[in-house]
Design an enzyme around this catalytic site. Structure first.
Site, PDB file in Angstrom:
ATOM      1  N   GLU B  89       0.795  -1.245   0.000  1.00 16.97           N
ATOM      2  CA  GLU B  89       0.000   0.000   0.000  1.00 16.97           C
ATOM      3  C   GLU B  89       0.814   1.274   0.000  1.00 16.97           C
ATOM      4  O   GLU B  89       0.536   2.192  -0.763  1.00 16.97           O
ATOM      5  CB  GLU B  89      -0.933   0.020   1.221  1.00 16.97           C
ATOM      6  CG  GLU B  89      -2.291  -0.600   0.977  1.00 16.97           C
ATOM      7  CD  GLU B  89      -2.249  -2.108   1.014  1.00 16.97           C
ATOM      8  OE1 GLU B  89      -1.174  -2.662   1.309  1.00 16.97           O
ATOM      9  OE2 GLU B  89      -3.281  -2.744   0.743  1.00 16.97           O
ATOM     10  N   HIS B 158     -10.858  -4.724  10.264  1.00 22.22           N
ATOM     11  CA  HIS B 158     -11.391  -4.472   8.924  1.00 22.22           C
ATOM     12  C   HIS B 158     -12.671  -3.663   8.921  1.00 22.22           C
ATOM     13  O   HIS B 158     -13.366  -3.614   7.919  1.00 22.22           O
ATOM     14  CB  HIS B 158     -11.639  -5.807   8.205  1.00 22.22           C
ATOM     15  CG  HIS B 158     -10.373  -6.525   7.837  1.00 22.22           C
ATOM     16  ND1 HIS B 158      -9.578  -7.123   8.773  1.00 22.22           N
ATOM     17  CD2 HIS B 158      -9.774  -6.713   6.638  1.00 22.22           C
ATOM     18  CE1 HIS B 158      -8.535  -7.672   8.161  1.00 22.22           C
ATOM     19  NE2 HIS B 158      -8.628  -7.434   6.871  1.00 22.22           N
TER      20      HIS B 158
END
Lengths: 400, 359
Positions: B89, B158
């Site tokens: 990322e 998450h």
């Protein structure tokens, strides 16, 4: 002819602060001098040190051709850079420059050599030790110094400071260690995407070389064959930590693993230039990224708040200054090959000093940006908006 | 246009019946489109319109998107415009921001905004601040998009909502669509915007179909960033919400209507810059305000709205203190019953409205 124009343009650029009449006569004087100095050697070939190679069959040539014009230009630019950084040191000690100030003196051959190996239409990004690159990428001493002193005439209008200077195809000036590396690969991606045969030079230091995002970038740049020259300026210390204390492997040119690498003497402007040309050819031929490690040295500490002697000896600094100074090296080469005279170089020194003085004068007298500018430049190409001030009744205006 | 409609009607998106909602009366020439497809339409149209737009992210190309948002785009546009990245990322966000600096218009997908935490330095320090720091020399035209906030059963790492985190930063625009029209119009605006935009989608909403008006099916349909929408008019209390929680507010409003309480439901659409004018106008009418969000309470979107109401003209119209309904101040648990009780439910909103109205 091209080289002549380069010399003249450099002189004119350097004289930007003087009035028009002087400008013309200055240019004329150079042309006249060049003609009467016709008995100088127009160019010479120099042996340069062999590069250490990683995953490369061949390296850059072992000899470099230097013309008189090139030599004078490199000398002038390196000297300008040196004097500019020393002036910044002075201004910082007088508290006219504040905050962070990371000086580049000692490393001039890197910036000048790299620029000599690429085109202005190529792209470059570096970290916070950026004043030298701002200059080689087209910034003027005036606007660099005025940015350091935070004035409206600064290259970023006083909004950025030492670490946030930008010019065309130069993306700063980045304060977060290592962040500039993926950014540079992104610029290279754009170069490839737009098909203009441009490349991006992406610089980082020995300290940054251990950053994870750099390895992520190596991977993607290699996978996608991005035209990116990664350059590690190894000045042996990441702030106060020597390379041996920070890196399990100090062979920075090998750290790209699957990316071919070169390690070379970053104090020799010709070495840097030839290696950069070699690397640029590699990128432009579509082979993907390449890595260069420039072994160099900074005379100042990490920044102005670091005297630079708690982690290294004064003897070491002195030794580099006397044996490997990039400007002295070039000067000796040119003098011993009759490519310039002592007087001529002294004259350049005087002109450079004057340019720096004028720039410093401007940088200390130009007013700070007006308070009205406080909230501007939040968004680009957007309608004006209101920005909340310090208290609820303070409504400030922001324009693009 | 007819081709598009036939594709949408035969679309095989798995939509559990329980999630299907009818929010609007059927209009002539309108069409049912899921939020997922609306996002894809926006991406497709903008990729077609501007050569400089490209997508990158994990699984966006061959896999057709982790949530199938980018289905079909790689087949249509190829490797150059739709790029699969490795699972790195911070690296690929930096690369995207660099590409934006050099003049391209990247759209970065995060498989979940939770993963954007790794990239936050680039979103903020390399993207948001750059135009300002450079004194107007270096704009950064980029969109960061992906699912944000709660999703069923995904647990603590998450399920975080990042609206408040990104909403905090000057130099960013932060958008949080609810309906399919929101998603399409706002994403198109975000891509055409020359500044960094954080586009917070929500996984729960992907499969929800909405009526899309004729107008919204045009390739130039844009919704301006920074303007809220009144989804339901009412006179008794203002409910301000964003993203999937707007659905809950609408459900709660339907329940309360049976008791004669008419809620005005405002869909924020944009977190930054926030449309305070819409909220204030509504508060001046209803005299009661409740903000409803899925994110954590401390330093959240609701906290900001309440602070601004205190400081603005709306305060003197309030007949009761403005309050916030938020997610519980804990990491998201896994067990279904616990998870359900961590986010605002219809009963929580109904309870808060009645408390505020003192009924």
């Amino acid at each position: 002819m091209q080289k002549m124009l380069t010399i003249i343009s450099n002189v004119l650029r350097g004289s930007a602060s003087r009035n028009g009449a002087e400008l013309v006569s200055e240019g004329a004087r150079v042309v006249v001098s060049a003609r009467t100095y016709a008995d100088f050697t127009p160019q010479a070939t120099f042996d340069i040190k062999k590069c250490d190679l990683h995953k490369l069959e061949e390296g850059p040539p072992l000899q470099a051709v230097l013309t008189r014009e090139e030599g004078l230009q490199y000398y002038r630019t390196m000297q300008t850079m040196r004097r500019m950084e020393l002036k910044a040191d002075q201004l910082y000690k007088q508290k006219i420059i504040r905050g962070f100030c990371h000086l580049y003196d000692g490393q001039e051959a890197c910036a000048v050599g790299i620029e000599a190996g690429i085109n202005l239409s190529d792209h470059l990004i570096t970290a916070y030790r950026a004043h030298g690159y701002t200059l080689t990428r087209g910034g003027t001493v005036r606007e660099i110094m005025a940015e350091l002193t935070g004035r409206r005439g600064g290259i970023a209008k006083g909004k950025g400071g030492s670490m946030h200077m930008y010019t065309k195809h130069f993306y700063g000036g980045n304060g977060i260690v290592g962040a500039q590396v993926p950014l540079g690969a992104g610029v290279a991606l754009a170069c490839k995407y737009l098909g203009k045969n441009e490349l991006c030079v992406c610089l980082y230091g020995d300290g940054a070389a251990n950053q994870g995002q750099i390895f992520e970038t190596y991977n993607m740049a290699s996978l996608w064959k991005l035209p990116c020259i990664f350059i590690c300026e190894n000045n042996k210390y990441g702030m106060g930590t020597s390379v041996e204390r920070a890196a399990a492997s100090t062979d920075y040119y090998k750290r790209g693993d699957f990316i071919p690498g070169l390690r070379l003497d970053g104090m020799d402007v010709l070495c840097v230039r030839e290696a950069t040309k070699f690397a640029a050819e590699h990128c432009r031929s579509g082979k993907g990224p390449i890595l260069m490690e420039l072994q160099t040295y900074r005379y100042h500490g990490h920044s102005m708040s670091d005297p630079g002697v708690s982690y290294r000896t004064r003897e070491e600094i002195q030794e580099v200054r006397s044996k490997s100074d990039p400007i002295s090296m070039l000067k000796d080469r040119m003098l011993s090959n009759n490519m310039a005279s002592v007087e001529e170089l002294k004259e350049i020194d005087v002109e450079v000093r004057k340019e720096i003085e004028d720039a410093a004068q401007f940088a200390t007298t130009d007013p700070e940006p007006p308070l009205d500018d406080l909230c501007n430049h939040i968004f680009y190409n957007d309608h004006p908006m209101e920005v909340r001030g310090i208290n609820p009744w303070s409504k400030l205006k922001s324009v693009s | 246009m007819a081709y598009l409609r036939s594709i949408l009607r035969s679309g095989k998106n798995a939509v559990p019946a329980v999630l299907r909602r009818e929010f609007h009366r059927t209009l002539p020439a309108a069409v049912q489109v899921t939020v997922r497809d609306a996002i894809k339409e926006a991406l497709d149209e903008e990729l077609e319109r501007d050569e400089r737009v490209f997508l990158l992210g994990e699984e966006v190309a061959l896999f057709e998107g982790a949530y199938k948002v980018t289905r079909g785009l790689w087949k249509k546009y190829g490797d150059k415009r739709i790029i699969d990245t490795p699972i790195t990322e911070i690296g690929f966000t930096g690369i995207a921001v660099g590409a934006a600096m050099a003049g391209l218009r990247p759209v970065v997908e995060y498989m979940s905004f939770n993963f954007s935490m790794q990239s936050v330095d680039h979103i903020i320090n390399s993207a948001a601040k750059t135009y300002y720091m450079s004194g107007g020399l270096q704009p950064v035209s980029i969109v960061f998009r992906g699912p944000n906030g709660a999703a069923p059963g995904v647990a603590a790492q998450h399920a975080q909502c990042f609206a408040a985190w990104y909403g905090h930063v000057p130099g960013l625009k932060v958008v949080s669509p609810w309906s399919a029209e929101d998603a399409k119009g706002l994403l198109k605006s975000a891509i055409r915007d020359d500044n960094p935009v954080v586009f917070l989608e929500n996984e729960i909403m992907y499969s929800v179909p909405f009526e899309m008006s004729e107008e919204s099916q045009s390739k130039d349909f844009l919704i301006p960033i920074g303007k809220a929408k009144i989804e339901r008019k009412g006179n008794h209390v203002t409910l301000v919400s964003h993203s999937h929680v707007v659905s809950r507010c609408m459900d709660a409003a339907a329940v309360l209507a049976k008791d004669g309480i008419e809620c005005e439901v405002i869909n924020l659409r944009t977190i930054r810059p926030m449309d305070m004018e819409a909220i204030e106008t509504s508060v001046m009418k209803t005299k009661h305000l409740i903000t409803v969000e899925g994110g954590w309470p401390q330093f959240g979107v609701g906290g900001e709205i309440l602070a601004r109401i205190m400081e603005g003209p709306g305060f003197s119209y309030l007949n009761a203190p403005a309050v916030r309904v938020t997610g519980v101040d804990i990491p998201m648990p896994y067990a279904k019953h616990l998870e359900e009780n961590t986010l605002p439910q219809i009963k929580d909103i109904v309870f808060s409205v009645k408390k505020t109205l003192n009924v």
